[in-house]
Design a protein around this motif. Sequence first.
Motif, PDB file in Angstrom:
ATOM      1  N   GLN A  80      28.303 -34.712   4.169  1.00 27.17           N
ATOM      2  CA  GLN A  80      28.615 -33.543   3.660  1.00 27.17           C
ATOM      3  C   GLN A  80      29.928 -33.167   3.640  1.00 27.17           C
ATOM      4  OE1 GLN A  80      26.186 -31.557   2.000  1.00 27.17           O
ATOM      5  NE2 GLN A  80      24.597 -32.842   2.613  1.00 27.17           N
ATOM      6  N   ARG A  81      30.498 -32.609   2.536  1.00 29.75           N
ATOM      7  CA  ARG A  81      31.789 -32.256   2.168  1.00 29.75           C
ATOM      8  C   ARG A  81      31.883 -31.006   2.905  1.00 29.75           C
ATOM      9  NH1 ARG A  81      31.233 -34.311  -3.483  1.00 29.75           N
ATOM     10  NH2 ARG A  81      32.400 -36.175  -3.623  1.00 29.75           N
ATOM     11  N   SER A  82      33.077 -30.563   3.322  1.00 24.46           N
ATOM     12  CA  SER A  82      33.444 -29.606   3.951  1.00 24.46           C
ATOM     13  C   SER A  82      33.304 -28.262   2.677  1.00 24.46           C
ATOM     14  CB  SER A  82      34.720 -29.214   4.516  1.00 24.46           C
ATOM     15  OG  SER A  82      35.874 -29.493   3.498  1.00 24.46           O
ATOM     16  N   SER A  83      33.079 -26.915   2.959  1.00 21.63           N
ATOM     17  CA  SER A  83      33.115 -26.023   2.061  1.00 21.63           C
ATOM     18  C   SER A  83      34.387 -25.805   1.239  1.00 21.63           C
ATOM     19  CB  SER A  83      32.826 -24.675   2.689  1.00 21.63           C
ATOM     20  OG  SER A  83      33.631 -24.180   3.612  1.00 21.63           O
ATOM     21  N   TRP A  84      35.329 -26.042   2.127  1.00 22.46           N
ATOM     22  CA  TRP A  84      36.876 -25.991   1.208  1.00 22.46           C
ATOM     23  C   TRP A  84      37.104 -27.122   0.491  1.00 22.46           C
ATOM     24  CZ3 TRP A  84      39.618 -21.801   1.084  1.00 22.46           C
ATOM     25  CH2 TRP A  84      39.624 -20.905   1.884  1.00 22.46           C
ATOM     26  N   SER A  85      36.509 -28.365   0.610  1.00 22.75           N
ATOM     27  CA  SER A  85      36.805 -29.436  -0.334  1.00 22.75           C
ATOM     28  C   SER A  85      35.828 -29.240  -1.682  1.00 22.75           C
ATOM     29  CB  SER A  85      36.436 -30.670   0.504  1.00 22.75           C
ATOM     30  OG  SER A  85      35.224 -31.013   0.752  1.00 22.75           O
TER      31      SER A  85
END
Length: 62
Positions: free
Chosen positions: A31-36
């Motif tokens: 999963q990508r981070s929320s910032w990315s």
Amino acid sequence: MADEKEIQEIKKTLHKLEDQVTQLKKASRRQRSSWSRFAIGFFIVFFVMLLAVGIIQFFHQK
């Protein structure tokens, strides 16, 4: 007898390989981070807006 043993060994090996493929697929679904995700979405929207403004100005000048 030897053929049956070989077939059993091949089945075991195939099962192990299938398990490894399944584990690799699960590991690749990071999963990508929320910032990315936010940054990617922001740049996509920004690019589309610039493109839309350029198209509108192109037709407006004619």
